[in-house]
Motif scaffolding. Structure first.
Motif, PDB file in Angstrom:
ATOM      1  N   ARG A 180      -7.748  -1.706  -5.632  1.00  0.00           N
ATOM      2  CA  ARG A 180      -6.291  -1.651  -5.623  1.00  0.00           C
ATOM      3  C   ARG A 180      -5.719  -1.972  -4.248  1.00  0.00           C
ATOM      4  O   ARG A 180      -4.661  -2.609  -4.140  1.00  0.00           O
ATOM      5  CB  ARG A 180      -5.828  -0.278  -6.107  1.00  0.00           C
ATOM      6  N   THR A 181      -6.414  -1.590  -3.188  1.00  0.00           N
ATOM      7  CA  THR A 181      -5.936  -1.908  -1.847  1.00  0.00           C
ATOM      8  C   THR A 181      -6.062  -3.401  -1.568  1.00  0.00           C
ATOM      9  O   THR A 181      -5.163  -4.014  -0.975  1.00  0.00           O
ATOM     10  CB  THR A 181      -6.732  -1.105  -0.809  1.00  0.00           C
ATOM     11  N   ARG A 182      -7.157  -3.993  -2.009  1.00  0.00           N
ATOM     12  CA  ARG A 182      -7.330  -5.435  -1.826  1.00  0.00           C
ATOM     13  C   ARG A 182      -6.212  -6.203  -2.527  1.00  0.00           C
ATOM     14  O   ARG A 182      -5.664  -7.168  -1.972  1.00  0.00           O
ATOM     15  CB  ARG A 182      -8.691  -5.880  -2.353  1.00  0.00           C
ATOM     16  N   ALA A 183      -5.828  -5.771  -3.722  1.00  0.00           N
ATOM     17  CA  ALA A 183      -4.743  -6.438  -4.444  1.00  0.00           C
ATOM     18  C   ALA A 183      -3.428  -6.346  -3.672  1.00  0.00           C
ATOM     19  O   ALA A 183      -2.644  -7.298  -3.639  1.00  0.00           O
ATOM     20  CB  ALA A 183      -4.592  -5.819  -5.837  1.00  0.00           C
ATOM     21  N   CYS A 184      -3.192  -5.201  -3.023  1.00  0.00           N
ATOM     22  CA  CYS A 184      -1.980  -5.049  -2.219  1.00  0.00           C
ATOM     23  C   CYS A 184      -1.955  -6.031  -1.056  1.00  0.00           C
ATOM     24  O   CYS A 184      -0.937  -6.691  -0.790  1.00  0.00           O
ATOM     25  CB  CYS A 184      -1.887  -3.626  -1.678  1.00  0.00           C
ATOM     26  N   ILE A 213       0.836  -1.203   0.000  1.00  0.00           N
ATOM     27  CA  ILE A 213       0.000   0.000   0.000  1.00  0.00           C
ATOM     28  C   ILE A 213       0.866   1.246   0.000  1.00  0.00           C
ATOM     29  O   ILE A 213       0.585   2.228  -0.710  1.00  0.00           O
ATOM     30  CB  ILE A 213      -0.949  -0.011   1.218  1.00  0.00           C
ATOM     31  N   SER A 214       1.942   1.219   0.786  1.00  0.00           N
ATOM     32  CA  SER A 214       2.835   2.381   0.837  1.00  0.00           C
ATOM     33  C   SER A 214       3.418   2.688  -0.534  1.00  0.00           C
ATOM     34  O   SER A 214       3.548   3.862  -0.921  1.00  0.00           O
ATOM     35  CB  SER A 214       3.958   2.131   1.841  1.00  0.00           C
ATOM     36  N   MET A 215       3.761   1.647  -1.285  1.00  0.00           N
ATOM     37  CA  MET A 215       4.302   1.869  -2.632  1.00  0.00           C
ATOM     38  C   MET A 215       3.227   2.341  -3.605  1.00  0.00           C
ATOM     39  O   MET A 215       3.507   3.084  -4.540  1.00  0.00           O
ATOM     40  CB  MET A 215       4.974   0.594  -3.139  1.00  0.00           C
ATOM     41  N   LEU A 216       1.991   1.931  -3.369  1.00  0.00           N
ATOM     42  CA  LEU A 216       0.892   2.346  -4.243  1.00  0.00           C
ATOM     43  C   LEU A 216       0.543   3.826  -4.059  1.00  0.00           C
ATOM     44  O   LEU A 216       0.022   4.464  -4.980  1.00  0.00           O
ATOM     45  CB  LEU A 216      -0.338   1.480  -3.964  1.00  0.00           C
ATOM     46  N   ARG A 217       0.841   4.387  -2.880  1.00  0.00           N
ATOM     47  CA  ARG A 217       0.387   5.756  -2.571  1.00  0.00           C
ATOM     48  C   ARG A 217       0.830   6.777  -3.613  1.00  0.00           C
ATOM     49  O   ARG A 217       0.131   7.750  -3.875  1.00  0.00           O
ATOM     50  CB  ARG A 217       0.874   6.185  -1.188  1.00  0.00           C
ATOM     51  N   GLN A 218       2.000   6.580  -4.198  1.00  0.00           N
ATOM     52  CA  GLN A 218       2.464   7.514  -5.230  1.00  0.00           C
ATOM     53  C   GLN A 218       1.476   7.601  -6.389  1.00  0.00           C
ATOM     54  O   GLN A 218       1.407   8.625  -7.070  1.00  0.00           O
ATOM     55  CB  GLN A 218       3.834   7.069  -5.753  1.00  0.00           C
ATOM     56  N   HIS A 219       0.677   6.561  -6.563  1.00  0.00           N
ATOM     57  CA  HIS A 219      -0.208   6.473  -7.725  1.00  0.00           C
ATOM     58  C   HIS A 219      -1.684   6.592  -7.337  1.00  0.00           C
ATOM     59  O   HIS A 219      -2.558   6.321  -8.166  1.00  0.00           O
ATOM     60  CB  HIS A 219       0.054   5.158  -8.465  1.00  0.00           C
TER      61      HIS A 219
END
Length: 385
Positions: free
Chosen positions: A256-260, A205-211
């Motif tokens: 997207r969070t569920r995938a993380c 999730i932390s890496m996804l935050r940029q997007h």
């Protein structure tokens, strides 16, 4: 021009000032005795008892909710609801100022009581439990509490004034990872580390935050990380809040969070079960004419507007959003003049029982009552919305 009259301003101001000591005492008593969501028995009783003393017919445990109440007055055509919140936060007590919300709603109701019949009003002061966790207003919506209401009104203390704020939709998740316990030194190869699965998902999730799309947010805490360092954790649990501008945006964030989180489980050969806790809070839908009437009311009582120097920011979430999506609603943010102390800080919990906090509560009671009288005088303010 406001729809309330100069005579209304005098009557409401006089009425609130006459009970100011009672309202301040109520606010301070609730603040000194914080109760968490669904546990607000003493706060609800304090409110119910005060309203009874001022002539309201009070139903305790209203709508089958043990810590809610409905205090009713009048039989007019226009039914208005004043929402009183009174639950606290874990650890920081009344750092969101719900003691002020409750006292201001009661103050408005008490001020309106002698004016109800002449104004063709039917008034309910509704004790709305469990705003911080769970979503009490959603339960009250489902039970029919707002079905015949023309509008619902409330205020919320904040560092700055914003009488028509916006908020984010929110959903709370519980993510439980399951693995296999084993001796962390003698046989780690036989274990499957649930905490590693959780941490992996958290980092994803932390890496996804940029997007993330603008204003999409995910906040999380680990609530269970295992039992002992020499045992491979077989269970780990995290709590997450997902926020977005609207329901469509929230659905994108869910996927997207569920995938993380599921990716963390896959990477560590563990499993994850994701469940939704409580109810989805929808975004606030400000009602422009109610905001305008409330603004006029604040000006009529001499309250100076304290604008946020950073501008109109979008943030926070509330179950009143669900109310405002169904009927005209006012959720006015009112300044405690306490910045840099902000909501959910210990410093804010201290600010809610200061003289500035008391003044804001009394100002809110007067402005809410005048807004209600404006709607009663001119139902067209909320017609067709």
């Amino acid at each position: 021009m406001p729809s309330f009259t100069a005579e209304h301003v005098v009557a409401v101001t006089t009425a609130v000032d006459a009970v100011s000591d009672q309202l301040i005492a109520l606010s301070h008593d609730i603040a000194a005795d914080p109760e968490l969501s669904y546990e607000e028995h003493r706060a609800a009783e304090r409110c119910a008892s005060l309203l009874e003393r001022h002539g309201f017919t009070v139903e305790r445990g209203a709508y089958e909710q043990p810590t809610s109440f409905a205090a009713r007055m009048g039989s007019g055509q226009t039914h208005l609801i004043l929402c009183a919140e009174y639950d606290a936060l874990p650890g920081v007590g009344h750092a969101c100022g719900h003691n002020i919300i409750a006292a201001s709603a009661l103050g408005a109701g008490i001020a309106l009581a002698p004016l109800v019949n002449d104004s063709d009003l039917r008034l309910t002061v509704l004790g709305t439990h469990a705003e911080e966790v769970g979503g009490g207003k959603v339960e009250l919506i489902n039970a029919g509490a707002f079905d015949d209401a023309a509008a619902a009104l409330m205020m919320h203390p904040t560092p700055f004034d914003e009488y028509g704020p916006k908020s984010l939709a929110i959903e709370e998740w519980r993510a439980v990872y399951k693995g296999q316990a084993s001796h962390a030194s003698a046989a780690p190869e036989l274990g499957r580390n649930a905490l590693d699965g959780l941490i992996s998902g958290y980092n994803n999730i932390s890496m996804l935050r940029q997007h993330f799309r603008p204003m999409q947010q995910v906040h999380g805490v680990i609530v269970d990380g295992g039992d002992a360092a020499n045992i491979v954790p077989e269970r780990a649990e995290a709590s997450y809040f997902l926020r977005a501008v609207n329901m469509d945006d929230l659905e994108d964030l869910r996927q997207r969070t569920r995938a993380c989180l599921e990716g963390g489980a896959t990477a560590t050969n563990t499993s994850v079960e994701i469940t939704v806790t409580g109810y989805v809070f929808e975004s606030l839908k400000p009602h422009d004419t109610l905001v305008g009437e409330f603004t006029e009311a604040c000006e009529a009582i001499g309250r100076e507007f304290a604008a946020d120097p950073k501008g109109d920011l979008l943030g926070g979430s509330t179950d009143f959003g669900n109310v405002s999506q169904r009927i005209p609603g006012l959720h006015a943010d009112m300044a405690l003049y306490c910045y840099p102390a902000v909501n959910h800080q210990h410093e804010f919990a201290a600010a809610v029982v200061t003289p500035d906090g008391d003044k804001t509560m009394l100002d809110a009671a007067k402005a809410l009552a005048l807004t209600a009288l404006g709607v009663a005088n001119n139902p067209a303010l909320i017609a067709g919305n």
